[in-house]
Motif scaffolding. Structure first.
Motif, PDB file in Angstrom:
ATOM      1  N   TYR A  36       0.841  -1.197   0.000  1.00  0.00           N
ATOM      2  CA  TYR A  36       0.000   0.000   0.000  1.00  0.00           C
ATOM      3  C   TYR A  36       0.877   1.249   0.000  1.00  0.00           C
ATOM      4  CZ  TYR A  36       0.696   0.143   5.102  1.00  0.00           C
ATOM      5  OH  TYR A  36       1.231   0.177   6.364  1.00  0.00           O
ATOM      6  N   HIS A  52       2.660   8.811  -5.168  1.00  0.00           N
ATOM      7  CA  HIS A  52       1.304   8.843  -5.716  1.00  0.00           C
ATOM      8  C   HIS A  52       1.317   9.188  -7.206  1.00  0.00           C
ATOM      9  CE1 HIS A  52      -2.743  10.613  -6.398  1.00  0.00           C
ATOM     10  NE2 HIS A  52      -3.099   9.593  -5.679  1.00  0.00           N
ATOM     11  N   GLY A  66      -4.484  -0.652  -8.840  1.00  0.00           N
ATOM     12  CA  GLY A  66      -4.689  -0.347  -7.438  1.00  0.00           C
ATOM     13  C   GLY A  66      -6.104  -0.668  -7.018  1.00  0.00           C
ATOM     14  N   THR A  67      -6.225  -1.157  -5.772  1.00  0.00           N
ATOM     15  CA  THR A  67      -7.559  -1.422  -5.239  1.00  0.00           C
ATOM     16  C   THR A  67      -7.645  -0.853  -3.831  1.00  0.00           C
ATOM     17  OG1 THR A  67      -6.731  -3.586  -4.545  1.00  0.00           O
ATOM     18  CG2 THR A  67      -8.058  -3.514  -6.541  1.00  0.00           C
ATOM     19  N   LEU A  68      -8.735  -0.164  -3.580  1.00  0.00           N
ATOM     20  CA  LEU A  68      -8.929   0.432  -2.264  1.00  0.00           C
ATOM     21  C   LEU A  68      -9.576  -0.598  -1.350  1.00  0.00           C
ATOM     22  CD1 LEU A  68      -8.480   3.149  -0.872  1.00  0.00           C
ATOM     23  CD2 LEU A  68     -10.811   3.759  -1.481  1.00  0.00           C
ATOM     24  N   LYS A  78      -4.845   1.720   0.078  1.00  0.00           N
ATOM     25  CA  LYS A  78      -4.814   1.513  -1.362  1.00  0.00           C
ATOM     26  C   LYS A  78      -3.672   0.571  -1.701  1.00  0.00           C
ATOM     27  CE  LYS A  78      -6.065   3.189  -5.629  1.00  0.00           C
ATOM     28  NZ  LYS A  78      -6.857   4.260  -6.245  1.00  0.00           N
ATOM     29  N   TYR A  79      -4.040  -0.633  -2.108  1.00  0.00           N
ATOM     30  CA  TYR A  79      -3.030  -1.629  -2.462  1.00  0.00           C
ATOM     31  C   TYR A  79      -2.770  -1.638  -3.958  1.00  0.00           C
ATOM     32  CZ  TYR A  79      -2.565  -3.837   2.084  1.00  0.00           C
ATOM     33  OH  TYR A  79      -2.258  -4.097   3.398  1.00  0.00           O
ATOM     34  N   TYR A  80      -1.500  -1.702  -4.304  1.00  0.00           N
ATOM     35  CA  TYR A  80      -1.130  -1.779  -5.725  1.00  0.00           C
ATOM     36  C   TYR A  80      -0.430  -3.102  -5.987  1.00  0.00           C
ATOM     37  CZ  TYR A  80      -2.277   3.032  -6.921  1.00  0.00           C
ATOM     38  OH  TYR A  80      -2.952   4.203  -7.176  1.00  0.00           O
TER      39      TYR A  80
END
Lengths: 116, 116
Positions: A36, A52, A66-68, A78-80
């Motif tokens: 994250y 960012h 990315g997924t929140l 927020k994971y990427y």
DNA sequence: TTCATGTGTAAGAAAGTTCTGACACGTGAA
DNA sequence: TTCACGTGTCAGAACTTTCTTACACATGAA
């Protein structure tokens, strides 16, 4: 393999995204496992706003996603993670990709629509 | 295949060289056959100084090479042609390349010398 | 000599990229 | 309420890249 034959313009975007030491490092880190934003920023040693920006550029190119998510203690994280892109660059591959570039055509290739 | 495993920094230079629509077109043209500067400039439709700049960038990255030759009527002609580069870009390839980047290391990879 | 061809380079405008620092908002725990 | 942690965004400085215009030089042919 995600994008075997991207548009010439999409290819330029991908290459531009990778053509930066910091972003190369970011992709390298994410290749070892998802992370994250704040944590990744500390790991790499750059400011969060800067990271960012780079993540945006990489995601726009389709190299990461990315997924929140909500952590157990309710924080928004927020994971990427990397996508499984696979680009093979040779002179002839470039010649092929250049046929689908926007702008003044000099090669009678398939015409594409304007960028969204 | 010219550079199977370039340095992280060399890879960045190659990617940066390719990450431009004009330079992609130049490589595409040269992939179909060698050409000299003035002619190539007319073909692509850009000014000669501008092309000169892009050719420098591509040559510095090792993607093309130029040779100065004398034409039959005694003019000095600079011919450029593509090298047979072959880059395979995946997340793990990037992770591998990032180990040989200059600057603040975060991965215990083999240290390289400064850029000449 | 003059013209058309080739080469290269240098100065400066314009546009894009990279980075810092400050701001805003949210949550759970002390 | 305050603190520590997460998210995001904005404004401006600093730097790099891109492109134009103008100059320099060389050759062969008219």
């Amino acid at each position: 393999m995600t994008a075997a034959r991207p548009t010439g313009d999409d290819l330029v975007e991908m290459l531009a995204a990778l053509a930066n030491p910091l972003r190369l490092r970011i992709v390298a880190r994410l290749a070892h496992g998802r992370d994250y934003v704040s944590h990744l920023a500390r790991e790499i040693g750059i400011s969060r706003p800067l990271l960012h920006m780079h993540l945006q550029r990489l995601e726009a190119a389709g190299l990461i996603t990315g997924t929140l998510e909500l952590s157990e203690d309710g924080k928004a994280m927020k994971y990427y993670e990397v996508t499984d892109f696979d680009l093979h660059l040779t002179a002839s591959a470039v010649a092929e990709a250049a046929r689908t570039l926007d702008g003044p055509e000099s090669d009678p290739g398939p015409t594409r629509k304007e960028r969204h």
